[in-house]
Motif scaffolding. Structure first.
Motif, PDB file in Angstrom:
ATOM      1  N   MET A 120       0.832  -1.207   0.000  1.00  0.00           N
ATOM      2  CA  MET A 120       0.000   0.000   0.000  1.00  0.00           C
ATOM      3  C   MET A 120       0.862   1.250   0.000  1.00  0.00           C
ATOM      4  SD  MET A 120      -3.054  -1.050   2.655  1.00  0.00           S
ATOM      5  CE  MET A 120      -2.032  -1.498   4.056  1.00  0.00           C
ATOM      6  N   THR A 121       0.301   2.312  -0.563  1.00  0.00           N
ATOM      7  CA  THR A 121       0.968   3.613  -0.527  1.00  0.00           C
ATOM      8  C   THR A 121      -0.103   4.696  -0.420  1.00  0.00           C
ATOM      9  OG1 THR A 121       2.709   4.958  -1.556  1.00  0.00           O
ATOM     10  CG2 THR A 121       1.036   4.063  -3.026  1.00  0.00           C
ATOM     11  N   MET A 122       0.303   5.906  -0.069  1.00  0.00           N
ATOM     12  CA  MET A 122      -0.655   6.986   0.161  1.00  0.00           C
ATOM     13  C   MET A 122      -0.651   7.977  -0.988  1.00  0.00           C
ATOM     14  SD  MET A 122      -0.665   7.646   4.223  1.00  0.00           S
ATOM     15  CE  MET A 122      -2.097   6.824   4.904  1.00  0.00           C
TER      16      MET A 122
ATOM     17  N   LEU B  15       4.545  -3.009   3.113  1.00  0.00           N
ATOM     18  CA  LEU B  15       4.025  -4.358   2.914  1.00  0.00           C
ATOM     19  C   LEU B  15       3.227  -4.687   4.169  1.00  0.00           C
ATOM     20  CD1 LEU B  15       3.980  -7.223   1.538  1.00  0.00           C
ATOM     21  CD2 LEU B  15       6.045  -7.724   2.880  1.00  0.00           C
ATOM     22  N   ALA B  16       1.964  -5.059   3.979  1.00  0.00           N
ATOM     23  CA  ALA B  16       1.096  -5.395   5.112  1.00  0.00           C
ATOM     24  C   ALA B  16       0.743  -6.869   5.054  1.00  0.00           C
ATOM     25  CB  ALA B  16      -0.177  -4.550   5.070  1.00  0.00           C
ATOM     26  N   THR B  17       0.958  -7.563   6.163  1.00  0.00           N
ATOM     27  CA  THR B  17       0.627  -8.983   6.244  1.00  0.00           C
ATOM     28  C   THR B  17      -0.255  -9.211   7.477  1.00  0.00           C
ATOM     29  OG1 THR B  17       2.729  -9.381   7.400  1.00  0.00           O
ATOM     30  CG2 THR B  17       2.708  -9.745   5.013  1.00  0.00           C
ATOM     31  N   GLY B  18      -0.473 -10.493   7.843  1.00  0.00           N
ATOM     32  CA  GLY B  18      -1.434 -10.788   8.893  1.00  0.00           C
ATOM     33  C   GLY B  18      -2.815 -10.474   8.357  1.00  0.00           C
ATOM     34  N   ARG B  19      -3.609  -9.740   9.116  1.00  0.00           N
ATOM     35  CA  ARG B  19      -4.892  -9.262   8.573  1.00  0.00           C
ATOM     36  C   ARG B  19      -4.753  -7.841   8.054  1.00  0.00           C
ATOM     37  NH1 ARG B  19      -7.625  -6.088  12.467  1.00  0.00           N
ATOM     38  NH2 ARG B  19      -6.906  -6.362  14.612  1.00  0.00           N
TER      39      ARG B  19
END
Length: 284
Positions: free
Chosen positions: A32-34, A147-151
């Motif tokens: 994700m990015t803003m 980078l987003a992981t988990g939920r």
């Protein structure tokens, strides 16, 4: 005393769902990015011990259903703050659009109240508070690219994408994230986007590789429910966007454009399909 906080929207450059977890959430992998489309929060202390939310937008809840309200409530309870606050939301991000507008408002409320009440809460604690409010809130607290992981709450900062224009188009429909995930069958996903490819493209700073690595498995669900989203995506590419993708659970589609000269044509062409079209830059 008044505090102002910017609450930027986010886009998903890549979104993969790996499996459904025992806790009912899905295990995800997202980059994700803003972007420079943002709500603005004005926070001011109130003499009465109460939380007041106001907004010029007539289509958002102003009570406990509002994530900024929930952010204020959790901070007051966790840190025993016996003061009131008035939060005014100047809404610019479309609602239920896959752009994390509500989550970003909550993150901005956490940051702003931390300053307003001189609580000195470290970022790690703010991230944990954000995770209690929603899966996208920790990223919105941190900002940048990740980078987003988990939920979605386990974050690793990554290089920002090469600077470009971002064209956003939201059709006149609202999409429920819960419904999209409810309809998704992770075991039957035909093609998974590659986080490795996206991270490699960001590391190298090659714009076209970033565009080629775009992918979102939730498109499979949302495009079946709302074919006009697919039409928007195809139109955006035909008009000259270098890459296009649905953000989050949709229905907003974004296009990445390297040449400013292409922006007016794409923007004006999309205005023939829907009213909510935006041309912005990456926030980074």
């Amino acid at each position: 005393m008044k505090i102002y906080e910017k609450a930027p929207a986010k886009i998903n450059l890549m979104l993969d769902v790996l499996y459904k977890r025992p806790d009912g959430f899905h295990e995800v992998e997202m980059v994700m990015t803003m972007i420079d489309l943002a709500d603005r929060l004005e926070l001011s202390e109130q003499p009465r011990d109460t939380i007041i939310i106001t907004s010029q937008a007539g289509y958002i809840p102003l009570d406990e259903k509002n994530l900024a309200f929930q952010a204020a409530k959790v901070i007051k309870e966790r840190y025993d703050v016996r003061k009131g606050v008035h939060i005014h939301l100047d809404k610019k991000i479309p609602v239920a659009a896959g752009l994390a507008g509500g989550s970003s408002d909550a993150a901005a409320a956490l940051r702003g109240l931390n300053r307003l009440w001189n609580l000195n809460i470290p970022q790690k604690e703010l991230l944990a508070l954000g995770a209690e409010l929603g899966s996208d809130v920790p990223f919105c607290v941190m900002g940048g690219s990740a980078l987003a992981t988990g939920r979605g709450e386990v974050l690793t900062p990554v290089p920002n994408p090469p600077q470009c224009w971002v064209i956003l188009a939201k059709p006149p429909i609202n999409v429920s994230t819960a419904e999209v995930y409810g309809r998704l069958r992770s075991e039957s996903i035909r093609q998974h986007p590659s986080a490795k490819d996206m991270l490699s493209a960001l590391e190298s700073g090659r714009f076209l590789e970033v565009c080629q690595s775009l992918g979102n498995v939730l498109e499979e669900v949302t495009l079946k429910m709302h074919p006009e989203v697919l039409q928007l995506k195809e139109t955006m590419l035909k008009l000259g966007a270098d890459g296009a993708l649905m953000s989050g659970s949709g229905p907003t589609v974004f296009g990445l454009v390297s040449k400013e000269s292409k922006v007016p044509r794409i923007y004006n062409g999309l205005r023939g399909f829907c009213k909510e079209v935006y041309a912005v830059r990456l926030l980074t």
